[in-house]
Design a protein around this motif. Structure first.
Motif, mmCIF file in Angstrom:
data_model
loop_
_atom_site.group_PDB
_atom_site.id
_atom_site.type_symbol
_atom_site.label_atom_id
_atom_site.label_comp_id
_atom_site.label_asym_id
_atom_site.label_seq_id
_atom_site.Cartn_x
_atom_site.Cartn_y
_atom_site.Cartn_z
ATOM 1 N N UNK A 122 0.834 -1.195 0.000
ATOM 2 C CA UNK A 122 0.000 0.000 0.000
ATOM 3 C C UNK A 122 0.874 1.252 0.000
ATOM 4 N N UNK A 123 0.755 2.064 -1.059
ATOM 5 C CA UNK A 123 1.558 3.278 -1.184
ATOM 6 C C UNK A 123 0.968 4.453 -0.404
ATOM 7 N N UNK A 124 -0.204 4.245 0.170
ATOM 8 C CA UNK A 124 -0.810 5.280 1.012
ATOM 9 C C UNK A 124 -0.270 5.121 2.434
ATOM 10 N N UNK A 125 1.012 5.440 2.593
ATOM 11 C CA UNK A 125 1.705 5.243 3.877
ATOM 12 C C UNK A 125 1.861 6.575 4.600
ATOM 13 N N UNK A 126 1.488 6.618 5.889
ATOM 14 C CA UNK A 126 1.621 7.865 6.644
ATOM 15 C C UNK A 126 3.076 8.178 6.993
ATOM 16 N N UNK A 127 3.987 7.291 6.608
ATOM 17 C CA UNK A 127 5.412 7.555 6.820
ATOM 18 C C UNK A 127 5.856 8.778 6.017
ATOM 19 N N UNK A 128 5.186 9.016 4.882
ATOM 20 C CA UNK A 128 5.585 10.099 3.987
ATOM 21 C C UNK A 128 4.651 11.307 4.065
ATOM 22 N N UNK A 129 3.505 11.108 4.676
ATOM 23 C CA UNK A 129 2.580 12.220 4.806
ATOM 24 C C UNK A 129 1.148 11.736 4.851
ATOM 25 N N UNK A 130 0.269 12.618 5.279
ATOM 26 C CA UNK A 130 -1.155 12.322 5.342
ATOM 27 C C UNK A 130 -1.868 13.408 4.562
ATOM 28 N N UNK A 131 -2.545 13.019 3.473
ATOM 29 C CA UNK A 131 -3.086 14.001 2.532
ATOM 30 C C UNK A 131 -3.990 15.012 3.246
ATOM 31 N N UNK A 132 -3.664 16.297 3.064
ATOM 32 C CA UNK A 132 -4.464 17.363 3.637
ATOM 33 C C UNK A 132 -4.242 17.582 5.127
ATOM 34 N N UNK A 133 -3.375 16.763 5.725
ATOM 35 C CA UNK A 133 -3.192 16.843 7.181
ATOM 36 C C UNK A 133 -1.750 17.157 7.569
ATOM 37 N N UNK A 134 -0.799 16.399 7.054
ATOM 38 C CA UNK A 134 0.592 16.577 7.487
ATOM 39 C C UNK A 134 1.542 16.188 6.367
ATOM 40 N N UNK A 135 2.686 16.935 6.246
ATOM 41 C CA UNK A 135 3.713 16.582 5.281
ATOM 42 C C UNK A 135 5.002 16.220 6.009
ATOM 43 N N UNK A 136 5.511 15.033 5.722
ATOM 44 C CA UNK A 136 6.702 14.547 6.417
ATOM 45 C C UNK A 136 7.905 14.417 5.482
ATOM 46 N N UNK A 137 7.686 14.557 4.197
ATOM 47 C CA UNK A 137 8.771 14.349 3.232
ATOM 48 C C UNK A 137 9.159 15.628 2.491
ATOM 49 N N UNK A 138 8.541 16.752 2.843
ATOM 50 C CA UNK A 138 8.850 18.006 2.173
ATOM 51 C C UNK A 138 8.504 19.181 3.094
ATOM 52 N N UNK A 139 8.959 20.364 2.706
ATOM 53 C CA UNK A 139 8.657 21.575 3.461
ATOM 54 C C UNK A 139 7.848 22.519 2.585
ATOM 55 N N UNK A 140 7.329 23.584 3.227
ATOM 56 C CA UNK A 140 6.594 24.583 2.466
ATOM 57 C C UNK A 140 7.462 25.254 1.415
ATOM 58 N N UNK A 141 8.737 25.493 1.762
ATOM 59 C CA UNK A 141 9.644 26.108 0.797
ATOM 60 C C UNK A 141 9.902 25.190 -0.400
ATOM 61 N N UNK A 142 9.947 23.854 -0.130
ATOM 62 C CA UNK A 142 10.110 22.898 -1.230
ATOM 63 C C UNK A 142 8.963 23.040 -2.232
ATOM 64 N N UNK A 143 7.758 23.180 -1.722
ATOM 65 C CA UNK A 143 6.582 23.290 -2.586
ATOM 66 C C UNK A 143 6.606 24.595 -3.383
ATOM 67 N N UNK A 144 7.008 25.686 -2.708
ATOM 68 C CA UNK A 144 7.101 26.969 -3.407
ATOM 69 C C UNK A 144 8.072 26.888 -4.589
ATOM 70 N N UNK A 145 9.244 26.301 -4.370
ATOM 71 C CA UNK A 145 10.224 26.167 -5.443
ATOM 72 C C UNK A 145 9.735 25.267 -6.560
ATOM 73 N N UNK A 146 9.086 24.170 -6.179
ATOM 74 C CA UNK A 146 8.572 23.222 -7.175
ATOM 75 C C UNK A 146 7.533 23.879 -8.075
ATOM 76 N N UNK A 147 6.556 24.573 -7.469
ATOM 77 C CA UNK A 147 5.492 25.172 -8.268
ATOM 78 C C UNK A 147 6.020 26.301 -9.145
ATOM 79 N N UNK A 148 7.073 26.996 -8.678
ATOM 80 C CA UNK A 148 7.659 28.067 -9.488
ATOM 81 C C UNK A 148 8.262 27.501 -10.773
ATOM 82 N N UNK A 149 8.994 26.366 -10.643
ATOM 83 C CA UNK A 149 9.602 25.734 -11.822
ATOM 84 C C UNK A 149 8.532 25.156 -12.740
#
Length: 406
Positions: free
Chosen positions: A356-383
């Motif tokens: 099952x790839x829906x593992x809370x080890x990496x994050x919980x959709x809409x609740x928590x992010x464990x594998x990235x930061x807010x700055x990571x998302x900002x940079x990703x969306x900019x590119x």
């Protein structure tokens, strides 16, 4: 002088009964009748077919049990691909005819037949499926189709049989039913219209259960290995178990409208309890265990696979290529799917799988992010947005500068 041999695809209905008599009495062939069981009848019904064939004067009769081969060569890939024609129909008859035609062709080659006959009319898909496979597998063998070639009416067929000493009554059923492992087709006056649905009594499986019940289906590499904790020696037995449980609720009923091989629209009713539940359960497990792009590629190839199967192109080598892809995609499709059965419907509750790839080890959709930061998302969306920004900014300027010109 030795008589020529003809292999007749024999269902025991009026058309193939006429063919048996016509081929022997009028054309002078030795008739070798063969029925291919793809899950449509019992041992008792098989014996009845044998008796009927010999009463019609055939030289020999054989019933080929092709259920295991039907699953291995075709149904398995329909499950792997979650194949539903026009998002509705599990291709029950298309798949059956493909396997039946191949078995009949093998038998014709085995006995050195001079001809093969089938009882198809000139109006449907089956004539193409039988003809095409016979032409590919035994091209030197003549194909004889009396009903199609002479455009015979039901009354003409019955009269011919009576005149040749065959007195069995042929009652015109209100609904034509074709049963197999992967579903049962139902045709009647309603399916000849674009408006009307089949009545309750038209469906072979009537409602027996009204209280909800739980169903657990276990898959290993995409194939069913257990139902409600009961292990099976072959997946087709597991399919039969699901069919028994789900058909008691009237699950899997619908009407399919599609494009026929002969170029007209066709409408057919069906009930496919096992196919409906298994395909949806398998698809749910895949959504948990396959990557995004595996699923995208699978859906495209699965549509092609279903279309080519329907169009009688099963023997095209590209089908083996797609089957290889589908098989490889099932390496992680292992786990249990939990279903609740209700009258006329079912609910997929969820799955359990070590993949099952829906593992809370990496994050919980809409609740928590464990594998990235807010700055990571900002940079990703900019590119990611860069190419879109270039397109819209340039074309916005062109659109503005062109205003007012003639």
């Amino acid at each position: 002088m030795e008589k020529k041999k003809v292999v007749l695809a024999f269902s025991g209905g009026l058309d193939t009964s006429y063919c048996a008599k016509y081929l022997s009495e009028t054309l002078g062939y030795e008739v070798y009748a063969v029925t291919v069981n793809t899950g449509g009848f019992s041992k008792e019904e098989e014996k009845e077919l044998e008796n009927k064939a010999f009463n019609l004067g055939v030289r020999a009769y054989r019933c080929v049990d092709a259920q295991e081969d039907y699953y291995n060569s075709c149904v398995k890939y329909l499950i792997f691909g979650n194949v539903l024609k026009n998002n509705t129909y599990p291709l029950s008859v298309s798949a059956e005819r493909t396997v039946q035609a191949q078995e009949i062709a093998k038998y014709a080659l085995e006995i050195g037949a001079d001809a093969i006959a089938h009882g198809s009319t000139g109006a449907g898909n089956d004539q193409v499926r039988f003809d095409l496979i016979f032409q590919v597998m035994c091209p030197e063998v003549e194909i004889i189709t009396p009903i199609r070639d002479m455009s015979l009416s039901r009354e003409e067929e019955i009269e011919f049989l009576k005149n040749h000493g065959y007195e069995m009554e042929f009652h015109k059923a209100q609904y034509s039913v074709n049963k197999g492992l992967w579903g049962t087709s139902v045709g009647g006056k309603e399916t000849l219209t674009s408006r009307n649905y089949l009545p309750e009594e038209a469906f072979p499986s009537q409602i027996k259960e009204t209280q909800p019940s739980e169903l657990e289906i276990e898959f290993k590499n995409g194939e069913i290995v257990a139902v409600n904790g009961e292990n099976f020696d072959h997946p087709f037995h597991a399919i039969q178990k699901v069919e028994k449980l789900a058909s008691a609720y009237g699950i899997g009923r619908d009407i399919h409208i599609g494009d026929t091989i002969v170029g007209i629209k066709g409408r057919v009713g069906f009930e496919a309890a096992a196919a409906s539940v298994i395909i949806k359960a398998h698809h749910l497990l895949e959504k948990h265990t396959l990557s995004k792009y595996q699923q995208m590629m699978k859906s495209q190839l699965s549509d092609w696979y279903g279309n080519w199967l329907h169009e009688a192109l099963f023997l095209d080598p590209v089908m083996r290529n797609i089957e290889s892809f589908l098989t490889d995609s099932q390496k992680t499709v292992t786990g249990k799917v939990f279903v609740t059965l209700y009258p006329y419907r079912f609910v997929l509750n969820g799955i359990e799988s070590g993949h099952d790839l829906m593992s809370d080890k990496f994050g919980s959709y809409g609740e928590a992010n464990r594998a990235w930061t807010g700055d990571d998302v900002k940079g990703y969306t900019k590119i990611v947005s860069n190419s879109l920004n270039i397109y819209h900014q340039i074309n916005s300027k062109l659109s503005t500068s062109s205003k007012g010109t003639i």
